[in-house]
Scaffold this motif. Structure first.
Motif, PDB file in Angstrom:
ATOM      1  N   GLN A 119      -4.810  16.351 -17.223  1.00 54.59           N
ATOM      2  CA  GLN A 119      -5.770  16.701 -16.186  1.00 54.59           C
ATOM      3  C   GLN A 119      -5.705  15.715 -15.018  1.00 54.59           C
ATOM      4  OE1 GLN A 119      -9.714  17.228 -17.861  1.00 54.59           O
ATOM      5  NE2 GLN A 119      -9.233  19.347 -18.364  1.00 54.59           N
ATOM      6  N   LEU A 120      -5.514  14.447 -15.333  1.00 57.48           N
ATOM      7  CA  LEU A 120      -5.425  13.436 -14.276  1.00 57.48           C
ATOM      8  C   LEU A 120      -4.202  13.667 -13.395  1.00 57.48           C
ATOM      9  CD1 LEU A 120      -6.696  10.730 -13.245  1.00 57.48           C
ATOM     10  CD2 LEU A 120      -4.987   9.571 -14.650  1.00 57.48           C
ATOM     11  N   VAL A 121      -3.077  13.988 -14.012  1.00 57.53           N
ATOM     12  CA  VAL A 121      -1.840  14.218 -13.260  1.00 57.53           C
ATOM     13  C   VAL A 121      -1.980  15.437 -12.354  1.00 57.53           C
ATOM     14  CG1 VAL A 121       0.583  14.865 -13.469  1.00 57.53           C
ATOM     15  CG2 VAL A 121      -0.353  13.067 -14.933  1.00 57.53           C
ATOM     16  N   ALA A 137       3.060  15.742 -16.948  1.00 53.77           N
ATOM     17  CA  ALA A 137       1.817  16.007 -17.673  1.00 53.77           C
ATOM     18  C   ALA A 137       2.018  16.127 -19.182  1.00 53.77           C
ATOM     19  CB  ALA A 137       1.166  17.276 -17.126  1.00 53.77           C
ATOM     20  N   GLY A 138       3.020  16.866 -19.598  1.00 52.62           N
ATOM     21  CA  GLY A 138       3.272  17.002 -21.032  1.00 52.62           C
ATOM     22  C   GLY A 138       2.485  18.116 -21.690  1.00 52.62           C
ATOM     23  N   TYR A 139       1.246  18.354 -21.266  1.00 52.14           N
ATOM     24  CA  TYR A 139       0.404  19.406 -21.834  1.00 52.14           C
ATOM     25  C   TYR A 139      -0.155  20.269 -20.704  1.00 52.14           C
ATOM     26  CZ  TYR A 139       0.303  16.586 -26.145  1.00 52.14           C
ATOM     27  OH  TYR A 139       0.653  15.875 -27.269  1.00 52.14           O
ATOM     28  N   ASP A 140      -0.588  21.468 -21.091  1.00 53.53           N
ATOM     29  CA  ASP A 140      -1.320  22.314 -20.168  1.00 53.53           C
ATOM     30  C   ASP A 140      -2.703  21.685 -19.975  1.00 53.53           C
ATOM     31  OD1 ASP A 140      -2.767  24.213 -18.805  1.00 53.53           O
ATOM     32  OD2 ASP A 140      -2.101  25.898 -20.034  1.00 53.53           O
ATOM     33  N   PRO A 183       4.398  18.920 -13.213  1.00 58.15           N
ATOM     34  CA  PRO A 183       4.834  19.744 -14.352  1.00 58.15           C
ATOM     35  C   PRO A 183       5.717  18.985 -15.341  1.00 58.15           C
ATOM     36  CG  PRO A 183       5.096  20.944 -12.285  1.00 58.15           C
ATOM     37  CD  PRO A 183       4.799  19.524 -11.926  1.00 58.15           C
ATOM     38  N   LEU A 184       6.462  17.999 -14.853  1.00 58.84           N
ATOM     39  CA  LEU A 184       7.351  17.240 -15.723  1.00 58.84           C
ATOM     40  C   LEU A 184       6.649  16.075 -16.408  1.00 58.84           C
ATOM     41  CD1 LEU A 184      10.478  17.073 -13.357  1.00 58.84           C
ATOM     42  CD2 LEU A 184      10.021  18.710 -15.200  1.00 58.84           C
ATOM     43  N   GLY A 225       0.811  -1.211   0.000  1.00 59.88           N
ATOM     44  CA  GLY A 225       0.000   0.000   0.000  1.00 59.88           C
ATOM     45  C   GLY A 225       0.846   1.264   0.000  1.00 59.88           C
ATOM     46  N   LEU A 226       1.933   1.240   0.764  1.00 65.49           N
ATOM     47  CA  LEU A 226       2.829   2.396   0.815  1.00 65.49           C
ATOM     48  C   LEU A 226       3.458   2.661  -0.551  1.00 65.49           C
ATOM     49  CD1 LEU A 226       4.224   4.570   2.521  1.00 65.49           C
ATOM     50  CD2 LEU A 226       6.011   2.891   3.037  1.00 65.49           C
ATOM     51  N   ALA A 227       3.795   1.603  -1.278  1.00 68.50           N
ATOM     52  CA  ALA A 227       4.379   1.775  -2.616  1.00 68.50           C
ATOM     53  C   ALA A 227       3.393   2.471  -3.558  1.00 68.50           C
ATOM     54  CB  ALA A 227       4.784   0.410  -3.178  1.00 68.50           C
ATOM     55  N   ILE A 228       2.123   2.100  -3.468  1.00 67.84           N
ATOM     56  CA  ILE A 228       1.107   2.739  -4.311  1.00 67.84           C
ATOM     57  C   ILE A 228       0.961   4.219  -3.952  1.00 67.84           C
ATOM     58  CG2 ILE A 228      -1.349   2.785  -4.889  1.00 67.84           C
ATOM     59  CD1 ILE A 228      -1.420  -0.230  -4.514  1.00 67.84           C
ATOM     60  N   VAL A 229       0.896   4.506  -2.663  1.00 74.24           N
ATOM     61  CA  VAL A 229       0.719   5.887  -2.215  1.00 74.24           C
ATOM     62  C   VAL A 229       1.931   6.737  -2.592  1.00 74.24           C
ATOM     63  CG1 VAL A 229       0.455   7.368  -0.189  1.00 74.24           C
ATOM     64  CG2 VAL A 229      -0.830   5.235  -0.353  1.00 74.24           C
ATOM     65  N   LEU A 230       3.126   6.183  -2.453  1.00 69.05           N
ATOM     66  CA  LEU A 230       4.332   6.919  -2.835  1.00 69.05           C
ATOM     67  C   LEU A 230       4.362   7.203  -4.330  1.00 69.05           C
ATOM     68  CD1 LEU A 230       7.095   5.217  -0.646  1.00 69.05           C
ATOM     69  CD2 LEU A 230       6.055   7.474  -0.344  1.00 69.05           C
ATOM     70  N   LEU A 231       3.834   6.272  -5.132  1.00 70.77           N
ATOM     71  CA  LEU A 231       3.744   6.506  -6.568  1.00 70.77           C
ATOM     72  C   LEU A 231       2.830   7.694  -6.866  1.00 70.77           C
ATOM     73  CD1 LEU A 231       4.347   5.660  -9.490  1.00 70.77           C
ATOM     74  CD2 LEU A 231       2.425   4.057  -9.338  1.00 70.77           C
ATOM     75  N   TYR A 232       1.698   7.749  -6.192  1.00 71.45           N
ATOM     76  CA  TYR A 232       0.785   8.881  -6.358  1.00 71.45           C
ATOM     77  C   TYR A 232       1.437  10.186  -5.920  1.00 71.45           C
ATOM     78  CZ  TYR A 232      -3.541   6.436  -7.619  1.00 71.45           C
ATOM     79  OH  TYR A 232      -4.514   5.726  -8.288  1.00 71.45           O
ATOM     80  N   LEU A 233       2.149  10.137  -4.802  1.00 67.90           N
ATOM     81  CA  LEU A 233       2.828  11.346  -4.330  1.00 67.90           C
ATOM     82  C   LEU A 233       3.886  11.819  -5.323  1.00 67.90           C
ATOM     83  CD1 LEU A 233       3.280  10.524  -0.531  1.00 67.90           C
ATOM     84  CD2 LEU A 233       1.740  12.213  -1.537  1.00 67.90           C
ATOM     85  N   ALA A 234       4.600  10.860  -5.936  1.00 69.96           N
ATOM     86  CA  ALA A 234       5.610  11.221  -6.934  1.00 69.96           C
ATOM     87  C   ALA A 234       4.950  11.877  -8.143  1.00 69.96           C
ATOM     88  CB  ALA A 234       6.385   9.975  -7.357  1.00 69.96           C
ATOM     89  N   VAL A 235       3.804  11.337  -8.570  1.00 70.01           N
ATOM     90  CA  VAL A 235       3.070  11.935  -9.690  1.00 70.01           C
ATOM     91  C   VAL A 235       2.630  13.354  -9.352  1.00 70.01           C
ATOM     92  CG1 VAL A 235       0.949  11.786 -11.051  1.00 70.01           C
ATOM     93  CG2 VAL A 235       2.318   9.731 -10.654  1.00 70.01           C
ATOM     94  N   ALA A 236       2.136  13.536  -8.123  1.00 65.57           N
ATOM     95  CA  ALA A 236       1.671  14.865  -7.707  1.00 65.57           C
ATOM     96  C   ALA A 236       2.819  15.873  -7.656  1.00 65.57           C
ATOM     97  CB  ALA A 236       0.986  14.767  -6.346  1.00 65.57           C
ATOM     98  N   LEU A 237       3.948  15.463  -7.116  1.00 62.19           N
ATOM     99  CA  LEU A 237       5.084  16.370  -6.989  1.00 62.19           C
ATOM    100  C   LEU A 237       5.720  16.682  -8.334  1.00 62.19           C
ATOM    101  CD1 LEU A 237       6.775  14.874  -3.787  1.00 62.19           C
ATOM    102  CD2 LEU A 237       5.485  17.013  -3.950  1.00 62.19           C
ATOM    103  N   LEU A 238       5.726  15.705  -9.240  1.00 61.83           N
ATOM    104  CA  LEU A 238       6.383  15.884 -10.545  1.00 61.83           C
ATOM    105  C   LEU A 238       5.388  16.202 -11.654  1.00 61.83           C
ATOM    106  CD1 LEU A 238       8.887  12.876 -10.304  1.00 61.83           C
ATOM    107  CD2 LEU A 238       9.333  15.286  -9.796  1.00 61.83           C
TER     108      LEU A 238
END
Length: 302
Positions: free
Chosen positions: A68-70, A35-38, A32-33, A17-30
């Motif tokens: 938008q998802l990112v 997403a690719g589009y506005d 701008p890098l 579960g922690l691995a999944i949550v950390l993946l989401y946190l990484a997506v949230a923090l990164l």
């Protein structure tokens, strides 16, 4: 504290579960890098299906669903963490204070907790959000945080009452330890598993509740989250025109973060509950015994 973290990381459910949550946190923090589009810019034709250029397709306005998802991940996680922190802090403070001081303090805080518990929570949130109009994600986090602490306070109070009668608490009280030290040093570390359980559960509840409020149109249309993605897909009749990806993307995001947080909760429950740990040990022993029995049967057959 260190022992709890070690046990948490060794637990398979908690680690998964922690691995999944950390993946989401990484997506949230990164975001701008990644997403690719506005996320609010028109980058393609409306309702374009998933392709190499747009991995999750586009919306009715021609906006990239993956972008938008990112960016929505950042908003939804922020709301979940902020509201979860408010709920946990309020519930922990009220629960421990009521249990430790007792008497009139316990009666007053217990009465407040009972009042909040009997109020239907989702209708209350709907009424508050409707009264305030289209509210921002920060306002949603604040509303949920200030109205959802009662269950955590009740559980924390019950556990703190059992700790209050322990010998080492009585010994510290007889030695003249101040109340703040008794609570912070003696009681709080022993409530860590309950606090973690409350925090993780509050995040799950907040993310789902925020998505529900925004799906019903009570969120701010200027914010970008999983709930507003669902609302925009509904208003654009995405299912009717066959643009299933607009609904599937935020729904699956909510499902997987829910799975990750739930697995962490299961892990915390197993760590804090000796019966569950014993059942796990017994299950492993039974599997090993069955494997040995099969090996013996094979040897006897030969």
């Amino acid at each position: 504290m260190t022992g709890f973290l070690t046990s948490f990381l060794r637990n398979r459910k908690a680690a998964f579960g922690l691995a999944i949550v950390l993946l989401y946190l990484a997506v949230a923090l990164l975001a701008p890098l990644i997403a690719g589009y506005d996320p609010l810019a028109r980058v393609a034709r409306p309702h374009q299906p998933p392709s190499w250029d747009h991995w999750l397709g586009t919306t009715r306005m021609g906006r990239d669903v993956f972008a938008q998802l990112v960016w929505g991940t950042r908003t939804s996680l922020m709301v979940g963490l902020v509201a979860g922190l408010i709920v946990t802090v309020n519930g922990t403070i009220i629960g421990i204070t009521a249990a430790y001081f007792g008497g009139v303090v316990d009666e007053i805080l217990n009465f407040m907790t009972n009042v909040v518990l009997v109020l239907p929570q989702l209708p209350l949130l709907l009424v508050l959000a409707a009264f305030l109009g289209q509210v921002s994600p920060w306002a949603i986090a604040l509303i949920i945080g200030l109205t959802s602490w009662a269950w955590g306070a009740r559980v924390t109070r019950a556990q703190a009452l059992t700790l209050k009668t322990r010998d080492y608490i009585e010994a510290s009280r007889m030695l003249g330890e101040p109340a703040w030290r008794m609570i912070l040093v003696e009681m709080l570390p022993n409530l860590l598993s309950i606090i973690c359980f409350n925090f993780i559960g509050s995040i799950i509840f907040t993310i789902i509740t925020q998505a529900t409020l925004e799906f019903l149109g009570l969120g701010s249309p200027l914010s970008l989250s999983w709930g507003t993605m669902l609302y925009n897909a509904q208003t654009s009749s995405a299912i009717t025109v066959g643009a299933w990806w607009e609904i599937a993307a935020p729904c699956l995001a909510i499902v997987f973060i829910g799975v990750g947080l739930s697995m962490m909760n299961f892990g915390v429950d197993e760590i804090s509950n000796p019966r569950l740990r014993t059942l796990g040990t017994i299950g492993k022993a039974l599997k090993l015994q069955r494997a040995l029995d099969r090996e013996r049967l094979k040897e006897a057959g030969q």
